[in-house]
Design a protein around this motif. Structure first.
Motif, PDB file in Angstrom:
ATOM      1  N   UNK A 204     -79.938  22.693  80.677  1.00 26.42           N
ATOM      2  CA  UNK A 204     -78.653  23.369  80.867  1.00 26.42           C
ATOM      3  C   UNK A 204     -78.299  23.483  82.346  1.00 26.42           C
ATOM      4  N   UNK A 205     -77.011  23.595  82.610  1.00 26.07           N
ATOM      5  CA  UNK A 205     -76.496  23.691  83.972  1.00 26.07           C
ATOM      6  C   UNK A 205     -75.560  24.884  84.087  1.00 26.07           C
ATOM      7  N   UNK A 206     -75.592  25.560  85.230  1.00 23.89           N
ATOM      8  CA  UNK A 206     -74.577  26.574  85.510  1.00 23.89           C
ATOM      9  C   UNK A 206     -73.770  26.142  86.736  1.00 23.89           C
ATOM     10  N   UNK A 207     -72.484  26.417  86.704  1.00 21.33           N
ATOM     11  CA  UNK A 207     -71.587  26.182  87.837  1.00 21.33           C
ATOM     12  C   UNK A 207     -70.670  27.390  87.939  1.00 21.33           C
ATOM     13  N   UNK A 208     -70.498  27.902  89.159  1.00 19.03           N
ATOM     14  CA  UNK A 208     -69.654  29.077  89.267  1.00 19.03           C
ATOM     15  C   UNK A 208     -69.339  29.455  90.698  1.00 19.03           C
ATOM     16  N   UNK A 209     -68.723  30.618  90.845  1.00 13.32           N
ATOM     17  CA  UNK A 209     -68.373  31.126  92.164  1.00 13.32           C
ATOM     18  C   UNK A 209     -68.819  32.574  92.285  1.00 13.32           C
ATOM     19  N   UNK A 210     -69.041  33.018  93.526  1.00 19.55           N
ATOM     20  CA  UNK A 210     -69.329  34.417  93.844  1.00 19.55           C
ATOM     21  C   UNK A 210     -68.667  34.696  95.189  1.00 19.55           C
ATOM     22  N   UNK A 211     -67.822  35.695  95.229  1.00 19.41           N
ATOM     23  CA  UNK A 211     -67.059  35.925  96.453  1.00 19.41           C
ATOM     24  C   UNK A 211     -66.863  37.411  96.708  1.00 19.41           C
ATOM     25  N   UNK A 255     -68.022  25.386  94.432  1.00 16.88           N
ATOM     26  CA  UNK A 255     -68.810  26.276  93.581  1.00 16.88           C
ATOM     27  C   UNK A 255     -70.295  25.950  93.697  1.00 16.88           C
ATOM     28  N   UNK A 256     -71.139  26.948  93.401  1.00 19.85           N
ATOM     29  CA  UNK A 256     -72.575  26.668  93.309  1.00 19.85           C
ATOM     30  C   UNK A 256     -72.859  25.915  92.012  1.00 19.85           C
ATOM     31  N   UNK A 257     -74.015  25.243  91.971  1.00 22.28           N
ATOM     32  CA  UNK A 257     -74.411  24.487  90.784  1.00 22.28           C
ATOM     33  C   UNK A 257     -75.933  24.436  90.690  1.00 22.28           C
ATOM     34  N   UNK A 258     -76.461  24.600  89.486  1.00 23.07           N
ATOM     35  CA  UNK A 258     -77.896  24.525  89.251  1.00 23.07           C
ATOM     36  C   UNK A 258     -78.147  23.964  87.858  1.00 23.07           C
ATOM     37  N   UNK A 259     -79.045  22.972  87.787  1.00 18.19           N
ATOM     38  CA  UNK A 259     -79.477  22.433  86.502  1.00 18.19           C
ATOM     39  C   UNK A 259     -80.973  22.665  86.346  1.00 18.19           C
ATOM     40  N   UNK A 260     -81.359  23.173  85.180  1.00 17.10           N
ATOM     41  CA  UNK A 260     -82.768  23.378  84.873  1.00 17.10           C
ATOM     42  C   UNK A 260     -83.244  22.280  83.924  1.00 17.10           C
ATOM     43  N   UNK A 261     -84.564  22.081  83.879  1.00 20.37           N
ATOM     44  CA  UNK A 261     -85.155  21.070  83.001  1.00 20.37           C
ATOM     45  C   UNK A 261     -86.298  21.702  82.204  1.00 20.37           C
TER      46      UNK A 261
END
Length: 290
Positions: A204-211, A255-261
């Motif tokens: 799964x991957x998350x993509x988003x913003x934090x401001x 945006x930030x992005x992270x994929x886990x395995x």
């Protein structure tokens, strides 16, 4: 002689009053403990039947202090419960007991847990939703967080009365078959939890913003962690599925992005979002590509 008899009568009456008072106190304590045990038993019976309405009636979950969100997620979990057996019960303070239970569910092996039982507005409620591995390792995170360590009655009362109305919230909503959405708003150090979902993708991957609410936002420090969720608790995945993003990622920018395995599929997951800075208001949102 008459004076001695009078004194003896007074002392006897006083002793009877003390004995009566002690008996009333013991009886009241016994009735209170019986009420607590009754709620624990009723909660276990409801959990074994997956009776969501009764589970909400007899319990709180630290992951979801809002009752509507709690009920929605219990329905989504739809987990078979095998055991929630009370093996010890101790009064901690007024309106708060500590129950030691053996818990076992479809997704959790038999585990010994310390569970708060709180009297809020005249009703006893079982409190579940602890972060198991971090309750046992107190150095892992701030002990101010609700899901770690045993708190006071006043703490729990404030948490379940006011948490949903404070400027801290998180939710996850299905947008399509492959994307989920979350949003949050923080004004102080805290951890909040998304709704639960069934994981269908091992990467799964998350993509988003934090401001920030104004300013450069260099102080922003937020952890995003995928966690396995069961009826009674949540636990970190192995390997640990946590990522930290610092600084501002603007909604109108990158945006930030992270994929886990290697994330287990057909598993009930949620995401814990932890704000580690106490400076200013920070908001954010993102997608889980599942």
């Amino acid at each position: 002689m008459k004076f001695r008899k009078r004194i003896l009568g007074v002392l006897t009456a006083a002793l009877c009053m003390v004995t009566l008072g002690s008996s009333l106190t013991v009886n009241a304590a016994g009735k209170e403990e019986a009420s607590v045990r009754s709620v624990l038993e009723r909660y276990e019976a409801a959990a074994k039947k997956n009776d969501v309405d009764s589970m909400v009636q007899y319990s709180f979950d630290l992951s979801w202090p809002n009752e509507e969100q709690f009920k929605r997620n219990l329905t989504s979990l739809d987990e078979e419960v095998y055991k929630f057996e009370t093996i010890a019960l101790e009064k901690v303070e007024t309106d708060l007991y500590k129950a030691t239970v053996l818990a076992e569910t479809e997704g959790m092996e038999e585990t010994q847990m310390e569970v708060p039982v709180l009297n809020l507005n005249g009703k006893w409620k079982v409190i579940v939703g602890q972060d198991l591995e971090e309750t046992q390792n107190l150095s892992a995170r701030s002990t101010d967080l609700a899901s770690l360590t045993f708190k006071s009655a006043d703490f729990y009362k404030d948490y379940f009365t006011n948490a949903a109305s404070k400027n801290n919230s998180a939710q996850i909503q299905a947008l399509s078959g492959s994307v989920d959405y979350y949003s949050f708003s923080f004004s102080y150090v805290n951890s909040i939890y998304t709704d639960v979902w069934t994981n269908t993708n091992s990467a799964p991957t998350i993509k988003g913003y934090q401001e920030p609410d104004g300013g450069h936002g260099n102080w922003i420090d937020i952890d995003y962690q995928l966690r396995k969720k069961t009826t009674f608790s949540s636990s970190a995945l192995s390997p640990d599925a946590t990522v930290k993003f610092t600084g501002a990622y603007r909604k109108s920018g990158t945006w930030y992005e992270k994929q886990w395995y290697g994330i287990p599929t057909d598993t009930k997951l949620l995401m814990r979002i932890s704000n580690n800075d106490n400076s200013y208001l920070v908001t954010g949102a993102g997608n889980v590509y599942n």
